[in-house]
Design a protein around this motif. Structure first.
Motif, PDB file in Angstrom:
ATOM      1  N   GLN A  50      -5.318   2.835  54.149  1.00  0.00           N
ATOM      2  CA  GLN A  50      -4.072   3.375  54.288  1.00  0.00           C
ATOM      3  C   GLN A  50      -3.672   3.757  55.836  1.00  0.00           C
ATOM      4  OE1 GLN A  50      -2.009   6.628  52.294  1.00  0.00           O
ATOM      5  NE2 GLN A  50      -0.218   5.697  51.987  1.00  0.00           N
ATOM      6  N   VAL A  67     -11.282   4.831  47.883  1.00  0.00           N
ATOM      7  CA  VAL A  67     -12.028   3.928  47.073  1.00  0.00           C
ATOM      8  C   VAL A  67     -11.398   3.685  45.691  1.00  0.00           C
ATOM      9  CG1 VAL A  67     -13.385   5.822  45.535  1.00  0.00           C
ATOM     10  CG2 VAL A  67     -14.532   3.634  45.962  1.00  0.00           C
ATOM     11  N   ARG A  68     -11.423   2.449  45.065  1.00  0.00           N
ATOM     12  CA  ARG A  68     -11.152   1.931  43.616  1.00  0.00           C
ATOM     13  C   ARG A  68     -12.034   1.546  42.900  1.00  0.00           C
ATOM     14  NH1 ARG A  68      -7.453   4.315  45.783  1.00  0.00           N
ATOM     15  NH2 ARG A  68      -5.297   3.952  46.064  1.00  0.00           N
ATOM     16  N   ALA A  78      -8.058   4.075  39.614  1.00  0.00           N
ATOM     17  CA  ALA A  78      -7.730   5.189  40.663  1.00  0.00           C
ATOM     18  C   ALA A  78      -8.801   6.098  40.685  1.00  0.00           C
ATOM     19  CB  ALA A  78      -6.420   5.882  40.333  1.00  0.00           C
ATOM     20  N   ASP A  80      -8.914   9.501  41.036  1.00  0.00           N
ATOM     21  CA  ASP A  80      -8.656  10.376  40.272  1.00  0.00           C
ATOM     22  C   ASP A  80      -9.276  10.251  38.983  1.00  0.00           C
ATOM     23  OD1 ASP A  80      -7.634  11.724  42.221  1.00  0.00           O
ATOM     24  OD2 ASP A  80      -5.422  11.246  41.579  1.00  0.00           O
ATOM     25  N   ILE A  92     -21.591  11.432  42.576  1.00  0.00           N
ATOM     26  CA  ILE A  92     -20.554  11.272  43.601  1.00  0.00           C
ATOM     27  C   ILE A  92     -21.781  10.995  44.936  1.00  0.00           C
ATOM     28  CG2 ILE A  92     -20.853  13.735  44.237  1.00  0.00           C
ATOM     29  CD1 ILE A  92     -17.820  11.600  44.745  1.00  0.00           C
ATOM     30  N   VAL A 123     -14.825  12.999  51.750  1.00  0.00           N
ATOM     31  CA  VAL A 123     -16.257  13.455  51.250  1.00  0.00           C
ATOM     32  C   VAL A 123     -16.075  14.833  50.440  1.00  0.00           C
ATOM     33  CG1 VAL A 123     -18.118  14.842  52.244  1.00  0.00           C
ATOM     34  CG2 VAL A 123     -17.955  12.506  53.121  1.00  0.00           C
ATOM     35  N   ASP A 185      -5.669  18.007  52.281  1.00  0.00           N
ATOM     36  CA  ASP A 185      -4.830  18.917  51.523  1.00  0.00           C
ATOM     37  C   ASP A 185      -4.299  20.188  52.145  1.00  0.00           C
ATOM     38  OD1 ASP A 185      -5.248  16.662  49.872  1.00  0.00           O
ATOM     39  OD2 ASP A 185      -6.717  17.633  48.504  1.00  0.00           O
ATOM     40  N   GLY A 242       1.704  11.716  52.419  1.00  0.00           N
ATOM     41  CA  GLY A 242       2.720  11.589  51.341  1.00  0.00           C
ATOM     42  C   GLY A 242       4.225  11.391  51.960  1.00  0.00           C
ATOM     43  N   VAL A 243       4.128  10.840  53.108  1.00  0.00           N
ATOM     44  CA  VAL A 243       5.645  10.544  53.703  1.00  0.00           C
ATOM     45  C   VAL A 243       6.284   9.391  53.108  1.00  0.00           C
ATOM     46  CG1 VAL A 243       6.805  10.087  55.720  1.00  0.00           C
ATOM     47  CG2 VAL A 243       4.803  11.444  55.760  1.00  0.00           C
ATOM     48  N   GLU A 244       7.376   9.545  52.245  1.00  0.00           N
ATOM     49  CA  GLU A 244       8.032   8.441  51.251  1.00  0.00           C
ATOM     50  C   GLU A 244       9.313   8.027  52.013  1.00  0.00           C
ATOM     51  OE1 GLU A 244       7.794   9.532  47.148  1.00  0.00           O
ATOM     52  OE2 GLU A 244       5.822   9.659  47.069  1.00  0.00           O
ATOM     53  N   TRP A 263       3.861   6.164  51.713  1.00  0.00           N
ATOM     54  CA  TRP A 263       4.231   4.905  51.110  1.00  0.00           C
ATOM     55  C   TRP A 263       5.410   4.460  51.932  1.00  0.00           C
ATOM     56  CZ3 TRP A 263       4.568   6.695  45.229  1.00  0.00           C
ATOM     57  CH2 TRP A 263       3.436   6.946  44.914  1.00  0.00           C
ATOM     58  N   PRO A 268      -1.982   2.166  50.240  1.00  0.00           N
ATOM     59  CA  PRO A 268      -3.067   1.781  50.317  1.00  0.00           C
ATOM     60  C   PRO A 268      -3.417   0.394  50.313  1.00  0.00           C
ATOM     61  CG  PRO A 268      -3.213   3.978  49.378  1.00  0.00           C
ATOM     62  CD  PRO A 268      -1.894   3.252  49.260  1.00  0.00           C
TER      63      PRO A 268
HETATM   64  P1  C2E Z   1      -6.356  12.253  49.088  1.00  0.00           P
HETATM   65  O1  C2E Z   1      -7.492  12.133  50.145  1.00  0.00           O
HETATM   66  O2  C2E Z   1      -5.375  13.417  49.282  1.00  0.00           O
HETATM   67  O3  C2E Z   1      -5.686  10.826  49.204  1.00  0.00           O
HETATM   68  C1  C2E Z   1      -4.463  10.703  49.299  1.00  0.00           C
HETATM   69  C2  C2E Z   1      -3.588  10.099  47.964  1.00  0.00           C
HETATM   70  O4  C2E Z   1      -2.312  10.149  47.855  1.00  0.00           O
HETATM   71  C3  C2E Z   1      -4.271   8.648  47.687  1.00  0.00           C
HETATM   72  O5  C2E Z   1      -4.499   8.384  46.332  1.00  0.00           O
HETATM   73  C4  C2E Z   1      -3.124   7.904  48.192  1.00  0.00           C
HETATM   74  O6  C2E Z   1      -3.008   6.788  47.691  1.00  0.00           O
HETATM   75  C5  C2E Z   1      -1.904   8.790  47.857  1.00  0.00           C
HETATM   76  N1  C2E Z   1      -0.578   8.371  48.565  1.00  0.00           N
HETATM   77  C6  C2E Z   1      -0.637   8.123  49.792  1.00  0.00           C
HETATM   78  N2  C2E Z   1       0.644   7.947  50.337  1.00  0.00           N
HETATM   79  C7  C2E Z   1       1.194   8.719  49.207  1.00  0.00           C
HETATM   80  C8  C2E Z   1       2.840   8.798  49.357  1.00  0.00           C
HETATM   81  O7  C2E Z   1       3.787   8.513  49.977  1.00  0.00           O
HETATM   82  N3  C2E Z   1       3.320   9.458  48.016  1.00  0.00           N
HETATM   83  C9  C2E Z   1       2.383   9.739  46.891  1.00  0.00           C
HETATM   84  N4  C2E Z   1       2.918  10.304  46.040  1.00  0.00           N
HETATM   85  N5  C2E Z   1       1.079   9.446  47.149  1.00  0.00           N
HETATM   86  C10 C2E Z   1       0.532   8.759  48.229  1.00  0.00           C
HETATM   87  P2  C2E Z   1      -5.746   7.840  45.618  1.00  0.00           P
HETATM   88  O8  C2E Z   1      -6.027   6.651  46.567  1.00  0.00           O
HETATM   89  O9  C2E Z   1      -5.654   7.565  44.325  1.00  0.00           O
HETATM   90  O10 C2E Z   1      -6.789   9.027  46.004  1.00  0.00           O
HETATM   91  C11 C2E Z   1      -6.764  10.098  45.110  1.00  0.00           C
HETATM   92  C12 C2E Z   1      -7.916  10.924  45.662  1.00  0.00           C
HETATM   93  O11 C2E Z   1      -9.018  10.672  45.202  1.00  0.00           O
HETATM   94  C13 C2E Z   1      -7.860  11.243  47.169  1.00  0.00           C
HETATM   95  O12 C2E Z   1      -6.735  12.200  47.380  1.00  0.00           O
HETATM   96  C14 C2E Z   1      -9.308  11.941  47.439  1.00  0.00           C
HETATM   97  O13 C2E Z   1      -9.261  13.180  46.970  1.00  0.00           O
HETATM   98  C15 C2E Z   1     -10.038  11.011  45.947  1.00  0.00           C
HETATM   99  N6  C2E Z   1     -10.701   9.935  46.955  1.00  0.00           N
HETATM  100  C16 C2E Z   1     -10.190   8.579  47.368  1.00  0.00           C
HETATM  101  N7  C2E Z   1     -11.247   7.992  47.693  1.00  0.00           N
HETATM  102  C17 C2E Z   1     -12.432   8.559  47.618  1.00  0.00           C
HETATM  103  C18 C2E Z   1     -13.674   8.491  48.231  1.00  0.00           C
HETATM  104  O14 C2E Z   1     -13.987   7.315  48.612  1.00  0.00           O
HETATM  105  N8  C2E Z   1     -14.575   9.564  47.890  1.00  0.00           N
HETATM  106  C19 C2E Z   1     -14.391  10.740  47.392  1.00  0.00           C
HETATM  107  N9  C2E Z   1     -14.998  11.707  47.244  1.00  0.00           N
HETATM  108  N10 C2E Z   1     -12.833  10.962  47.045  1.00  0.00           N
HETATM  109  C20 C2E Z   1     -12.033   9.890  47.130  1.00  0.00           C
END
Ligand code: C2E
Ligand code: CA
Ligand code: CA
Ligand code: CA
Length: 283
Positions: A50, A67-68, A78, A80, A92, A123, A185, A242-244, A263, A268
């Motif tokens: 993204q 990652v997915r 997803a 989560d 992990i 990480v 965050d 989270g800029v929409e 978005w 992404p």
């Molecule tokens: P995060 O690091 O806070 O990643 C941002 C999440 O917000 C991503 O969800 C992204 O798709 C979503 N997002 C981006 N822009 C917007 C927006 O405008 N509005 C809304 N509502 N959401 C938005 P995603 O990809 O589902 O990832 C969720 C969480 O999973 C991530 O939060 C992160 O904590 C974890 N994660 C993702 N990839 C990895 C990874 O490779 N390793 C680890 N350890 N954690 C990961």
């Protein structure tokens, strides 16, 4: 036979299927663990990217790797849905290594083709307690001949607070190797400004809960503005996640936020799609 298997899992030093600290080992959990392990070993994970936009210039030179799980029957799962589980079980560690290798290889490939992008990797708390992680990062970069300054590492405040001394030492090592660090965050979790001061960070990312509310809730706007000022006063770059909407983007620019992700710019997407997106963006 089942009992023997169970005992073997219990005593095995690799211990991927059973974690003695979690006694709630249901068959579902064991099967999920098996599937996840299979996914990692057979490259059924994938990474979406993204863009993060520079609010002053409109340029995109940074992306976050997310990652997915590319599941045969359930489609893209997803993070989560499986990262928290992987964190609980300790698996992990393997996922992070998979992601690091994959993302560094992708970054190297982009650089070779003249696509200059800095990539952020997420990480977990558990990873910060893994003493071999800095060496692993460094070896992968050497292997692909990528400069550590191309890679950002995103960590949450809560990850550091779990074992601050240990986490700080890992972060120092990574920073000394040349990686750049970003606090994810920001503003959620038990943040302590004292740790922010001691951590070798380069960037903070304002949590999307504040960003999304900033044009409707007075409190959220105050939090966003104050965080931007705090970051700048500490010499850090500030990213809004989270800029929409355009309205939020305009307000962030007005507040002198450095980068925006969300978005409004793009969801992404897979690497190939990002390349097309960048061509269109830069045109
Ligand atoms: P995060 O690091 O806070 O990643 C941002 C999440 O917000 C991503 O969800 C992204 O798709 C979503 N997002 C981006 N822009 C917007 C927006 O405008 N509005 C809304 N509502 N959401 C938005 P995603 O990809 O589902 O990832 C969720 C969480 O999973 C991530 O939060 C992160 O904590 C974890 N994660 C993702 N990839 C990895 C990874 O490779 N390793 C680890 N350890 N954690 C990961
Ligand atoms: Ca992140
Ligand atoms: Ca985040
Ligand atoms: Ca998050």
């Amino acid at each position: 036979a089942d009992i023997a298997m169970y005992a073997a899992k219990r005593s095995g030093s690799g211990c991927l299927l059973y974690d003695s600290r979690h006694d709630t080992q249901t068959p579902e959990r064991l099967s999920l663990m098996g599937e996840l392990r299979h996914a990692v070993e057979h490259d059924h994970l994938t990474v979406f990217y993204q863009p993060k936009m520079d609010l002053a210039t409109g340029e995109v030179r940074q992306v976050e790797a997310l990652v997915r799980w590319d599941h045969a029957t359930r489609g893209f799962i997803a993070p989560d849905r499986f990262i928290p589980f992987a964190e609980q079980t300790g698996y992990i560690k393997a996922i992070t290594r998979w992601v690091v290798r994959h993302v560094v290889a992708q970054t190297a490939d982009w650089l070779e083709r003249g696509i200059d992008l800095q990539t952020s990797i997420n990480v977990s708390a558990r990873d910060l307690l893994d003493n071999e992680l800095p060496d692993f990062f460094q070896n992968v970069l050497k292997e692909y001949r990528v400069d550590p300054r191309q890679i950002w590492i995103e960590i949450t405040e809560s990850a550091v607070m779990e074992d601050p001394a240990h986490a700080l030492s890992t972060l120092e090592k990574l920073h000394n190797l040349g990686f750049r660090l970003s606090i994810d965050d920001f503003g959620t979790g038990y943040s302590s400004l004292a740790y922010l001061k001691r951590m070798p960070v380069d960037e903070i990312k304002i949590d999307r809960s504040f960003v999304m509310g900033m044009v409707t809730e007075r409190d959220d706007e105050v939090i966003v503005r104050s965080t931007i000022d705090l970051g700048h006063n500490m010499g850090l770059k500030v990213v809004a996640e989270g800029v929409e909407t355009q309205e939020i983007l305009d307000r962030l620019r007005e507040c002198r936020c450095d980068l925006a992700q969300g978005w409004l710019l793009s969801r992404p997407m897979p690497a190939a799609k990002l390349e097309d997106w960048l061509l269109a963006w830069r045109a």
